[in-house]
Design a protein around this motif. Structure first.
Motif, PDB file in Angstrom:
ATOM      1  N   ASP A 150       0.730  -1.266  -0.228  1.00 23.68           N
ATOM      2  CA  ASP A 150      -0.095   0.008  -0.202  1.00 23.68           C
ATOM      3  C   ASP A 150       0.329   1.608  -0.101  1.00 23.68           C
ATOM      4  O   ASP A 150       1.687   1.305   0.553  1.00 23.68           O
ATOM      5  CB  ASP A 150      -0.670   0.394   0.845  1.00 23.68           C
ATOM      6  N   GLY A 151       0.602   1.951  -0.932  1.00 23.39           N
ATOM      7  CA  GLY A 151       1.509   3.096  -1.219  1.00 23.39           C
ATOM      8  C   GLY A 151       2.427   3.679  -1.425  1.00 23.39           C
ATOM      9  O   GLY A 151       2.986   3.767  -1.831  1.00 23.39           O
ATOM     10  N   TYR A 152       2.857   2.196  -2.899  1.00 28.54           N
ATOM     11  CA  TYR A 152       3.429   1.454  -3.571  1.00 28.54           C
ATOM     12  C   TYR A 152       3.921   2.606  -4.819  1.00 28.54           C
ATOM     13  O   TYR A 152       2.362   2.906  -5.461  1.00 28.54           O
ATOM     14  CB  TYR A 152       3.547   0.755  -4.368  1.00 28.54           C
ATOM     15  N   MET A 200       8.781  -0.290  -0.681  1.00 30.70           N
ATOM     16  CA  MET A 200       8.882  -0.856  -2.463  1.00 30.70           C
ATOM     17  C   MET A 200       9.352   0.760  -2.951  1.00 30.70           C
ATOM     18  O   MET A 200       9.627   0.653  -3.816  1.00 30.70           O
ATOM     19  CB  MET A 200       8.244  -1.628  -2.698  1.00 30.70           C
ATOM     20  N   ASN A 201       9.162   1.527  -2.281  1.00 32.88           N
ATOM     21  CA  ASN A 201       9.757   2.959  -2.778  1.00 32.88           C
ATOM     22  C   ASN A 201      10.511   3.427  -3.010  1.00 32.88           C
ATOM     23  O   ASN A 201      10.830   4.258  -2.582  1.00 32.88           O
ATOM     24  CB  ASN A 201       8.348   3.599  -2.200  1.00 32.88           C
ATOM     25  N   LYS A 210      17.424   6.100  -3.002  1.00 34.84           N
ATOM     26  CA  LYS A 210      17.138   6.309  -1.847  1.00 34.84           C
ATOM     27  C   LYS A 210      15.724   5.382  -1.008  1.00 34.84           C
ATOM     28  O   LYS A 210      14.983   5.192  -2.234  1.00 34.84           O
ATOM     29  CB  LYS A 210      15.981   8.114  -1.746  1.00 34.84           C
ATOM     30  N   ILE A 211      16.471   4.837  -0.414  1.00 35.33           N
ATOM     31  CA  ILE A 211      15.299   4.008  -0.201  1.00 35.33           C
ATOM     32  C   ILE A 211      15.063   3.328   1.218  1.00 35.33           C
ATOM     33  O   ILE A 211      15.532   4.238   2.499  1.00 35.33           O
ATOM     34  CB  ILE A 211      16.661   2.805  -0.287  1.00 35.33           C
ATOM     35  N   PRO A 212      13.383   3.540   1.252  1.00 36.30           N
ATOM     36  CA  PRO A 212      12.327   3.073   2.820  1.00 36.30           C
ATOM     37  C   PRO A 212      13.010   1.935   3.612  1.00 36.30           C
ATOM     38  O   PRO A 212      13.907   0.835   3.291  1.00 36.30           O
ATOM     39  CB  PRO A 212      11.464   3.159   2.393  1.00 36.30           C
ATOM     40  N   SER A 243       9.929  -8.317  -7.265  1.00 36.96           N
ATOM     41  CA  SER A 243      10.408  -7.165  -8.176  1.00 36.96           C
ATOM     42  C   SER A 243      11.395  -7.165  -6.481  1.00 36.96           C
ATOM     43  O   SER A 243      12.319  -6.529  -6.830  1.00 36.96           O
ATOM     44  CB  SER A 243       9.751  -6.487  -8.772  1.00 36.96           C
ATOM     45  N   TYR A 244      11.333  -6.470  -5.855  1.00 38.33           N
ATOM     46  CA  TYR A 244      11.631  -5.542  -4.574  1.00 38.33           C
ATOM     47  C   TYR A 244      12.482  -7.466  -4.684  1.00 38.33           C
ATOM     48  O   TYR A 244      13.608  -6.609  -3.175  1.00 38.33           O
ATOM     49  CB  TYR A 244      10.557  -5.483  -3.182  1.00 38.33           C
ATOM     50  N   ALA A 245      12.205  -8.069  -3.903  1.00 35.47           N
ATOM     51  CA  ALA A 245      13.490  -9.705  -3.273  1.00 35.47           C
ATOM     52  C   ALA A 245      14.238  -9.413  -4.629  1.00 35.47           C
ATOM     53  O   ALA A 245      16.116  -9.259  -4.264  1.00 35.47           O
ATOM     54  CB  ALA A 245      12.297 -10.911  -3.419  1.00 35.47           C
TER      55      ALA A 245
END
Length: 361
Positions: A150-152, A200-201, A210-212, A243-245
């Motif tokens: 959520d929020g991606y 994921m943003n 820039k990584i959360p 994709s994130y993995a």
């Protein structure tokens, strides 16, 4: 179609050997256990100030779930297994029938479930417990996935969405160097400070990743593996978690990469650094990625990494301007070099040298 029939249709294998009565009894027992579990966690830890506080959900001294060491952790693991999922429609129906007030029906069930799964700091960094689902939830694992993605906000371009999707599906994910290698080439890494930011943003702009923040503990591996398995076997979800993995596996090859990202505040790791690296390296084995979400980002990273000037500036910053003492030493060396050149220039007999050269001609 009745609820019993629709619930049976949710399972991949035929349930013909189960009678209707036995199947309904199994759904009710499993559903009521889950609701009781979620309510006792919520009303004992969060909902004591709720105006319709559920006194019946108070824990007892001999409670076999909450008074046995690690029982909640085992339940956390088992309830997220893809093969253990209970249809959300069953859970929702039972919750509406047993709720104490209208306020504990409907969307309140989402809060109950997500509150149970925020058992650690790592979970809090990933889950949006105030989620309002935008589509029909299938089961608990589907809800947890929705709370993570959520929020991606994927990166966009001027191309039509259809063209972007086709391009992503036609080519394999482009692998990028690991974090320490990129850092040596002048690429910077910064954590996103915004609270509640979707993990994921991930952005790459002007040489800066820039990584959360991502938290890793003993629960993170099983959670991600089940989420990836769900994306692989169901037709609706895009491969967002997969994709994130893939991207995080690119960035993390060894414990040095884990330590580097921890120093930057991007990873919060409660595991051994080597175990954390292995977690990412083995996370998406034997899977495929349809519609890799970070293809555009990977291309930008490659273009930046291949530029020799960026590598040269990275070496310069790392070797000569990485610490205050290195900066002072570099400036001192430059000053001494400049003074030496000036002294050499002043000691050369320029008029005599010019006159001798003139006579030679």
């Amino acid at each position: 179609m009745g609820l019993s029939t629709s619930a049976r249709n949710c399972y991949a294998y035929p349930l013909g050997d189960l009678s209707k009565e036995y199947f309904v009894e199994m759904m009710i027992l499993d559903g009521c256990f889950l609701l009781e579990l979620f309510r006792r966690v919520y009303f004992n830890e969060v909902g004591k100030d709720d105006p319709v506080f559920n006194v019946s959900c108070m824990r007892e001294h001999d409670d076999p779930v909450f008074n046995v060491s690690c029982m909640q952790e085992h339940l956390y693991h088992d309830l997220l297994l893809l093969e253990n999922q209970l249809p959300w429609s069953v859970l929702e129906c039972l919750n509406n029938l047993t709720a104490n007030s209208p306020g504990q029906r409907g969307a309140f069930l989402t809060l109950l479930v997500l509150n149970f799964f925020k058992q650690s700091e790592a979970d809090l960094l990933m889950l949006n417990i105030n989620l309002t689902p935008q589509y029909e939830i299938l089961h608990i694992l589907d809800l947890v996935r929705a709370a993570i993605v959520d929020g991606y906000n994927p990166e966009t371009s001027n191309e039509p969405v259809e063209n972007q999707q086709t391009k992503r599906e036609l080519k394999l994910p482009q692998r990028i160097p690991n974090a320490t290698t990129l850092s040596k080439a002048g690429i910077k890494f910064k954590k996103i400070q915004k609270e509640g930011e979707c993990i994921m943003n991930i952005k790459f702009e002007k040489g800066v990743f820039k990584i959360p923040v991502l938290g890793i503990d003993e629960r993170t591996g099983p959670l991600f593996r089940n989420l990836i398995a769900f994306e692989q076997c169901h037709r609706r979800p895009r491969h967002k978690i997969t994709s994130y993995a893939v991207l995080m596996d690119n960035l993390i090859d060894s414990k040095e990469d884990v330590d580097f990202l921890c120093d930057k505040g991007i990873l919060t790791n409660w595991l051994n650094p080597e175990d954390a690296a292995q977690f990412f390296n083995k996370l998406y084995n034997d899977t495929t990625v349809m519609g890799y979400n970070y293809s555009g980002l990977s291309e930008k990273v490659h273009d930046y990494y291949k530029t020799k000037w960026h590598k040269f500036m990275g070496i310069l910053r790392r070797d000569y301007f990485s610490t205050p003492w290195a900066i002072i030493s570099s400036i001192t060396a430059l000053i001494l070099l400049a003074l030496t050149l000036l002294q050499t220039l002043y000691t050369i007999p320029w008029p005599e040298l010019i006159f001798v050269n003139f006579l030679q001609y």
